[in-house]
Each structure stands twice: as structure tokens, then as C-alpha cells.
Design a protein around this motif. Sequence first.
Motif, short mmCIF file in Angstrom:
data_model
loop_
_atom_site.label_atom_id
_atom_site.label_comp_id
_atom_site.label_asym_id
_atom_site.label_seq_id
_atom_site.Cartn_x
_atom_site.Cartn_y
_atom_site.Cartn_z
N ILE A 182 22.91 7.07 13.37
CA ILE A 182 21.93 7.36 12.52
C ILE A 182 20.98 8.61 12.84
O ILE A 182 20.73 9.22 11.73
CB ILE A 182 20.89 6.35 12.89
CG1 ILE A 182 20.19 5.78 11.78
CG2 ILE A 182 20.27 6.47 13.98
CD1 ILE A 182 20.97 5.57 10.31
N LEU A 186 20.38 11.26 9.10
CA LEU A 186 19.88 11.92 9.00
C LEU A 186 19.50 13.38 8.66
O LEU A 186 19.21 14.11 8.16
CB LEU A 186 18.16 11.00 10.16
CG LEU A 186 17.92 9.40 9.45
CD1 LEU A 186 17.45 9.53 10.35
CD2 LEU A 186 17.42 9.37 8.68
N SER A 229 10.43 5.38 10.69
CA SER A 229 10.85 3.88 10.25
C SER A 229 12.40 3.80 11.01
O SER A 229 12.03 2.67 11.57
CB SER A 229 10.54 3.63 8.70
OG SER A 229 11.57 4.11 7.94
N LEU A 230 12.94 4.26 10.98
CA LEU A 230 13.83 4.57 11.01
C LEU A 230 14.51 4.46 12.50
O LEU A 230 14.78 3.50 13.09
CB LEU A 230 14.92 5.18 10.74
CG LEU A 230 15.34 4.90 8.89
CD1 LEU A 230 16.76 5.56 8.64
CD2 LEU A 230 15.98 3.89 8.56
N ILE A 233 12.94 1.44 14.10
CA ILE A 233 14.54 0.57 13.78
C ILE A 233 15.52 0.72 15.44
O ILE A 233 15.53 0.16 16.01
CB ILE A 233 14.43 -0.30 12.99
CG1 ILE A 233 13.97 -0.36 11.45
CG2 ILE A 233 16.17 -0.41 12.86
CD1 ILE A 233 13.62 -1.99 11.49
N CYS A 234 15.55 1.47 15.19
CA CYS A 234 16.36 2.08 16.77
C CYS A 234 15.91 1.77 17.85
O CYS A 234 16.71 1.22 18.93
CB CYS A 234 16.67 4.05 16.33
SG CYS A 234 17.49 4.06 15.39
N VAL A 242 25.33 3.46 14.43
CA VAL A 242 25.46 2.38 13.84
C VAL A 242 25.80 1.26 13.42
O VAL A 242 25.57 0.09 12.90
CB VAL A 242 25.34 3.38 12.43
CG1 VAL A 242 24.08 3.55 11.40
CG2 VAL A 242 26.69 4.17 12.50
N TYR A 292 10.75 2.65 4.43
CA TYR A 292 11.70 3.14 3.95
C TYR A 292 12.68 3.14 3.12
O TYR A 292 12.45 4.84 2.54
CB TYR A 292 13.08 2.83 5.44
CG TYR A 292 14.41 2.67 4.05
CD1 TYR A 292 14.68 4.19 5.62
CD2 TYR A 292 15.12 2.52 3.88
CE1 TYR A 292 15.79 4.80 4.96
CE2 TYR A 292 16.40 2.95 3.70
CZ TYR A 292 16.88 4.44 3.63
OH TYR A 292 18.07 4.77 3.68
N ILE A 344 22.57 2.95 4.31
CA ILE A 344 21.17 3.82 5.55
C ILE A 344 20.48 1.94 5.66
O ILE A 344 20.14 1.12 6.71
CB ILE A 344 20.77 4.12 5.38
CG1 ILE A 344 21.52 5.52 5.44
CG2 ILE A 344 20.05 3.89 6.39
CD1 ILE A 344 20.76 6.42 5.52
N ALA A 345 19.76 1.37 4.42
CA ALA A 345 19.20 0.52 4.66
C ALA A 345 19.97 -1.46 5.09
O ALA A 345 19.03 -1.72 5.77
CB ALA A 345 18.34 0.21 2.87
N MET A 348 20.64 -0.61 8.51
CA MET A 348 19.96 -0.44 9.78
C MET A 348 19.09 -1.59 9.38
O MET A 348 18.51 -2.31 10.07
CB MET A 348 19.27 0.19 9.25
CG MET A 348 19.48 1.83 9.21
SD MET A 348 19.91 2.40 11.25
CE MET A 348 18.67 2.55 11.51
#
Lengths: 454, 187, 394
Positions: A182, A186, A229-230, A233-234, A242, A292, A344-345, A348
Motif C-alpha cells: 500500500i 500511495l 485514512s489508509l 487502516i494499516c 495488501v 478516503y 484500493i478502497a 483496504m
Amino acid sequence: MTVSTSTSNKTQSYGVQSTGPANIVEIFKFMRLTIIWLSIIFGAVWGACWLFGVVLPACVEGFGLPAEISQTIRYFVPLVAIMVFIPINAMFMVLFERRALALFTVRKGPNRVGPDGLLQTAADAVKLLLKEDITPRGADAFMFTLAPIIFFAPSIFGCIPLLAAATGDHRLFSIANLPTGIFYVLAASSIPVVALVMAGWASNNKYSLVGGLRAAAQAISYEIPLVLSLVTICLLAGSLDVVEIAQQQVGGFLHWNILGAGKLLAVSQASPITFVTAPLLAICCILLFWLYMTGACAEINRIPFDLPEAESELVSGYNTEYSGIKFAIFFLAEFTNLFVVSAIATVMFLGGGESPIPGFLDTGFFVSVMGTLNSLLQPVPALQWLLNSLVDPATLSCVFWAVTKIYLIVFFAILIRGTLPRFRIDQLMDFSWKRLIPLVLILFLAVAYLRELV
Amino acid sequence: MSETPASPSPANPEKAAPPTELPVGPYGQFLSEHGIPSKRLPDSTGVETIEVEPAQLEVTLKRLRNSEEIALDYLVAVSGVDNTDTFDSVYHLWSYSDPNKELVVKVRIPKASVAAEQLPEVPSVTPFWSAANWHERESYDLVGIRYVGHPYLRRILNPWDWEGYPLRRDYKQPVDSLNDKNPHSFR
Amino acid sequence: MAVNVGNDQLKTDEMIINMGPQHPATHGVLRLLLTLDGEMVRNVEPVIGHLHRAQEWQGQNRTWFQYQALIDRVDYLSGMFTSWALARAAEHIEGIKISPRAEYLRVMVSEMNRITSHLLWLGTYLIDLGAMFGFPFYPFREREKLLDLLEAVAGQRMMFNYIRIGGVQCNPPLGWFDKLKRFTEEFPDRVDEYEAIVTENPIFLKRTKGIGRLSKSVAMDYGVTGPTLRASGVNLDLRRTKPYSVYDQLKFEVPVLEGDGDTWARYTCRIREMRESNKIIKQCIEKIPGGTTEEIRKLGDEANKDENLKLMAKKQNSGLRVKAGEGFAAVESPRGTLGCYIISNGSDKAYRFKWRNPSFSNLSVLPELLVGHPIADIMAIFGSIDVILPDVDR
């Protein structure tokens, strides 16, 4: 003028027609078009991958060449998949968007080229490619040409790690996986803004310049909530990989990251605090998803954040001076970017290639279908071999759900495009710096604590 | 224009009014009370029409606009007219508060008094009444009346380098756009 | 670019941008010479005339009958009103009385025309605000229906040439009144629909509230008219303040908003006006002397003799003349006071035409509104005053 002569006896075909639920027909046509195009796209990609992943290596080995060569050919599969996928997919997405917008606005949309407008964007693409390639006088020709390339390239190499996640870590694609997937995606997705500034500056046009500068300002502002935001989540998933993030979400929609990565199921009488913290975490994650999507819409310059190309203000922003194939590349990249952010959405937040309800059209279902087909093809071994080499049921299920989810998000983005007016540039900046960034920082802290408390 | 005109008048003023002195109307009366001379002209279909001297124009309009009782504060239009022997600048005045108040003020510059190669000159009302701004520019553009004191008197509808004043009676089209034999024809 | 070290401000130069005449959002061919400081507008000069078709010159070089057909083109979105202004001015000079049925038909078609004009404004205004693909198309759905009805009565969708000097051209075709009635019944729901999408939209409110304030005194100073003026709190609607035709017999409200009219006020004003126009059409259908076309057909020859039902008071042929004299008449067009000043010398052509176009006066206030706003607001403000460029340029 007398009355008797003045009343023309016209046919009665004018006037108010009844407005019934006639849209159902259009919705049906839209669904049909989507299914046809998706089968075309994925048939082509699947075929190309099969060719490079199975047939060619088999031929190479059949000729008695060393195994390194066949292995090298297999390494090309992700690249081939993407090269085949992106142009056809962008063509489809343009058509998809136009037809969807037509649906929202009680129109018919493109329906002339090909059967029910199926080939409209193919025709558009041909027209764009055949147009004269113009470089305006006074433009910096080198930068002017370089800009679309730099804009397009990241969307090709940036989405490679996602392939591994979307195919469920298939053996042909696992080479594309990175331990820091990820992060890589990015990093790649922040390159295009350089191209926008280049395009704006090199065009020798004031509108383009303003558009390019706006693009830079906007991308920098919205990258922060997007990335944070990502990152959150990570943090929740404890991984940057991923594939791993996608595999952690197996087991139905309650396990998805958008609902707190299965923490809702961890509610137990043993620790009553989880009755508060688990729903709180889920709410935080839903907000993160919303953040996101907002950041992603701004990243890829879609309404309501399409200020860099605001038509009513800046003519067309950074791509005002572009035409022909260079414009086509910009156009292609924009839609590919939309696909990438949706992918990605999906990976993730929405569980990647997992079925939302366990048992509903999941891997087991596809395996059983394959079994039935195999038994049907028992008498013809050649066809059976073809089927088994062509179709891997686990990958099929994974791709099916990933694609469904991605296109649902794309549809959602189109719905937003059909609904909202555009922000003003200062309101846009305010919105990012004064609302989104504080919110995402708070959510980051909240998730960091809540994941320990659940 | 109201269905009930401010002052009753014959249906056809041009015919009904001989070129003799007309009785002073209510607005003319008001102006003369404030020391502004004006001349009554044949009514413009039911609306009192007065003529004032160019020098008096600014005072007249300011007085009509600002006085409480008259309050003709709505300048509908400024029109330039190339009449047979005069250049007219016509001001249609209405009132925002009272719909029945209407007045037409004319400034007439005799053609004889305008030297060759010169434009007739009328004082501009733009400095105190912005509504006149573009109308005066238009009148300058099409009829060729120079509004003295206008802050930006420049052609507005025609191109900036246009020659001549198209709505004048003696205007000749520079290019006959419909004539095929003309090399500059648009055809 | 030089950095001023003593005063830690970055010195920047002003940029001059030519917005238009070829620009997707200038509603045709307006050219704005913008002086920008960053994104802020420092000075504006509107340059008009790109669509100048010499309508006044045409009027003086065409016969009355010819010019009647030409005049719809001045404001192509509300052709009925330009025809009506011309007809009223000529009728004033002539002293003709129009029959009540013709007057009612005039009111009906022009109110329909007002709705179509406002609907188009609504759609394009939302495009100006950047809603490129969503709701701009909804108003066009209703507009199509009205244009179909106008086409049925006038034979043309935009250049009607229906209102003539001395009356109207013809009775509507059979079934027209029923269809119009059905439209008026469903139209308020449709306006509710637009409002549901637009009025409470937070981005829309952010873009319009408090933007482009036009104070009462400035508006009156510049001779601004129409909804733009009424949104600034001045009650000037010729239909009500100087009632012409049969407007004094009809019940309707004139929406006047308090406070400095911003773009949102102008939007609200037009939305409300559409509802009022709809009411007017409804009343006209009920009140029109002679009733529907079917009823007129039943009357047969009696209808031809009845003065109340006569449609045309003047022969419509190339010998059409207007008495010598001068006159000014105005109607309330969707954009404001549309005036026509005629000087006739009794011949087959007019001596002088002067059009007082609402867009022309409304546009002249634009520099006052734009200075100090960012370029993103230019179109939000320019769109809100609802200018039609052919109406400005003639």
C-alpha cells in the motif's frame, strides 16, 4: 383573422406525454451493456494471462528450452494483464459513466454506435487517436509531450500490487505482491500531480497555468486525509501488505475493515467495555472510508472536486491545449485512476475478493460449478484440460467479487458526479485543512486506542 | 406604460398639436418652479414630453430624480435619434415608487449648429446616474452623439474601429455584405 | 517576481485574462477583460457586441410586417415578450384595443414562455456552478413539454412570431388547453423536485449565499430590472405595478426578497416566479373568454362576429402601417423591463426603433458585482443575473 381559419388541425402528437416508470427499460439496457462489456474486458484479460501464463511456457518447455525462459515469460503476466486491461477498461468506464449519468438525468445516453451504443467509446477513441497532434505555439514542446506520459505511467505501475490482492494471490500474480504494497501504491499515486503542473505550465495558456497550480494545491491538501485514512487502516490491520490485509478480512462483511475488522464479533460478556468500543471502532472505520472516498475524489479531480479542470471557470484547466492522442492519454489515465482508487478502497475497506456473505457465490460455489463442468466434459479430455488450465475457481470467485465491488464504488462516484455542484477553491482548501485533516487525526488516535480496548 | 396615462392627451399628438405653444404640463410646471426652463413637446402617446436645453440637462435630471414629490428615479432608457433636422437624446424616466409617473425628456441639438466632421454634443448623465452609462455608449456608437463628461465613451456594440454611425440617416454601409460582386462581401 | 525583504509580503504582478468570447461558460459570446490578482478579480471590463445583428437598423429598413417576424430573435429564450413589446408600442401609437380573448392568449403564451426561460436559466446556472451532468437536465424535461405546446400554437419552438401588432395569430389547436392544464397540474410537483435537489444542497448554499451582493441603491442606480432587482428588495414588476393587458384581473404574487440580493436570493426569486406563472396560466385557462378551442369551434360563425373573441384587430399583410407618432411600451420579460421605443412617420417602415433590453442594463452592473470575488465566483454571479447575449447585443 377569423376563428374558423385560424384553428389549424394539427396532428395531436404534441404536448405533455405521460412520465411513467419508463426508466426501467433504460436500467435494463444499462445492466446488459455493463455485463457485455465486463465479459469482453475480463475475457480478453483472462485470455491474455492464460496465453502468457500457461500456453507460452508450455510451448517453450515443449521445445525443450530451459525452464528459466518459461519462468521469465510467466513473470510478464501481471504486466500483460494490466496492458490489456487498462485501455479496454477505460473505454468501458467512459461509456459506463455516460450511460449512468443519462440514467440519472432521464436521458438515453449514447445509443447509436454499435448495438445500443456499445461501441461509442471505441469510436471516440479511434477519432481521438486519428486527430492531428497539436503543440501550441510558445509551448514547451518537450514538457508538453512528457506531461501526459508522466500522468499515465503511475496508474500502470502503481496498481500492480493490487492485482495480487484482487486475484487472491494467484501464483502467476504473487510476483506482483510487495511486503509494503500500500505504501508503494500511495507513492505511485502522488506522482501524477507533477504531470498536471507540467502540463499547465508547458501549455503557454493562462487557464492551463491556473488549472495546474490548482491541481498542485488540491492534490497536496487532499493527499493528507487520504493517506492518513489508509495509514489508520494499516494500523488496524497491522500490515502494509495488501494481500495480507485482504486475507485478514475473510469471512463475511462483518470482518471487513469498514466495520472494524471483525471486532464487532469480538464483543463478549467477559469485557463489557467492548459493547461500547466495538461499535465505536466500526463508526470510526466507516468515517475513515468516507474520508478516503472524499480524498480520492479530490485526488483524481472528480466533481465536486474537479477544480483543476473546472469547465465553467478555466475552460478545461490543465488540458485546455491538449488534443488528439495526448488528450486521449490524459483521459485514459483519469478513468484508470478512478478504477485504481476504487480498487484500493475495495482491498483496504471492503474485503478485497471476498464474498460479503459466507456461502453466497463464494469459492466453494465456484469449485462445485467447476466440478459439475468437469464431470460433463469427462468424454472429451482435450476440453477438460482446456477448462482446467483456463479456470481456477478460487481466482474466479476472487476476481468476480473484487470487480463487482470496484464497479459499485465507481458507480457511486458517478452518482456523486451526477448530484453535486463544484466547490470553490478556497472552500475546497478550508474543507480539507479545517475539517478533514483534524478529523482524520482524531480518528487515527481513536482507532489506535480502540483496537487495544476491543 | 400604464393603461391610465398621467395626463390625458389626444390619440394622435402629431396631428392634434399645431406647432404653436403647448400648455405647460405638471412636470414642466414643477421644473419652472425650481427655476429650470423647459419646453413642452407633443406628447409621446399619453406621456408628457419636455425639451430642455443641453446645459440644463444635468440640473433637470438631478432635480427630477432627487425631489421627494416627483422622484422620477428610474431611468429606463437613453435613446439617440437622428431626426429630420435635429439630433435628439431622449430620456425615458419612470418612478420606482409610483407607477403612474412618467416623463420623457428630450435634448435636441439642431443639425445646423453641428459643424462638419463634428459630433453633436450632449452633457453626459453617467457621472451621477450609472443607468445611462451603456445607453449613452450605445447612442454614441449608433447615432454619433458625443456625451461630454462620459467616463468611458467608446463604441459598445460595433467593433472599436468601426467607421460611421449606422443609425444616422446619411449612413452608407462600407461593405455591401450581400453584393456578390463586391470583393469584401461576406458571401 | 521580487521578494520584498523588509515587508515580508511576496510581491506579485496582476494577470490579465481574456475570459471569452470563446469560453464554455459565458452564455454565448461575452468577453470579460479580467484583471486578476492571484485568483481575485481586481477589475472587469465587459466587452459586448459580438452578436450585434443591428436589430434597430433592421427595423428601420424592413417593413413592419417583416420586422415582426425578425424581432423574436432578439431574446431567443423569450421571443413572446419581444413580440409583445413591439406589438404594445405599435398598438399604443395606433390606439387599438385588443379583444379580451387575444389578451388572455397573449398572457398564457408569454407566461409559458417565462417558465421555459426560467427553466433554461436554472439548468444552465447549475452548470455554471459546476453541476455538469446531474440536475441541469431535469428542468429541460419540463421545458420540452412547454416548447411542444408553444410549437403547437405558434408553429415554431423558439421564434414564435405569434403575438402580432393587433392581436395574436391564431387559436391554439384542438386539445391544447387540456394538455396545458395537465401540465399546470403536474408542474408544481416538478418545481418541488428541483428544489429538493438544489435548494438545500450544502455546496450550492456555500456557493451562492452571500455571494455577489447587489444592494438596492446600486441596483436602482444601474437600472437593473426583473428578478435580479426584486431579489434586492425593490418591488418593480410591470405586471403588478403598471398592470398591462389582463394582469389586473389575475391573482398572483410578485416575489420580492428583503435584504441585499445575493445569488441565492435571485435563484429563490426565479423559482418562486415559476410557480406564480403556473398559477397565472391556470387562471387564464379558466377565465379565457370563449373557453377552449373546441368550444370556439362549436360556436361556429358566431365566434367570428363576437368582438370579445376576435383575435386580430389589424390586417396582417405587407401593407401593415402604424400611424405617425412616437410611443414607448414595456412588458415584464423574464429578465426584466423590456421596452420598445418607436418613432413612426406613418410609412411602411418605422422611423426609429430603440430597444430597451433588460439584459443590456442588467449586464452593466456586472463590474460592481464581480470586483473582489475569486474567478470561481464569476460564473456563479454572472449566471445569476440571467443575461442572454443576443438580448444584450441585439
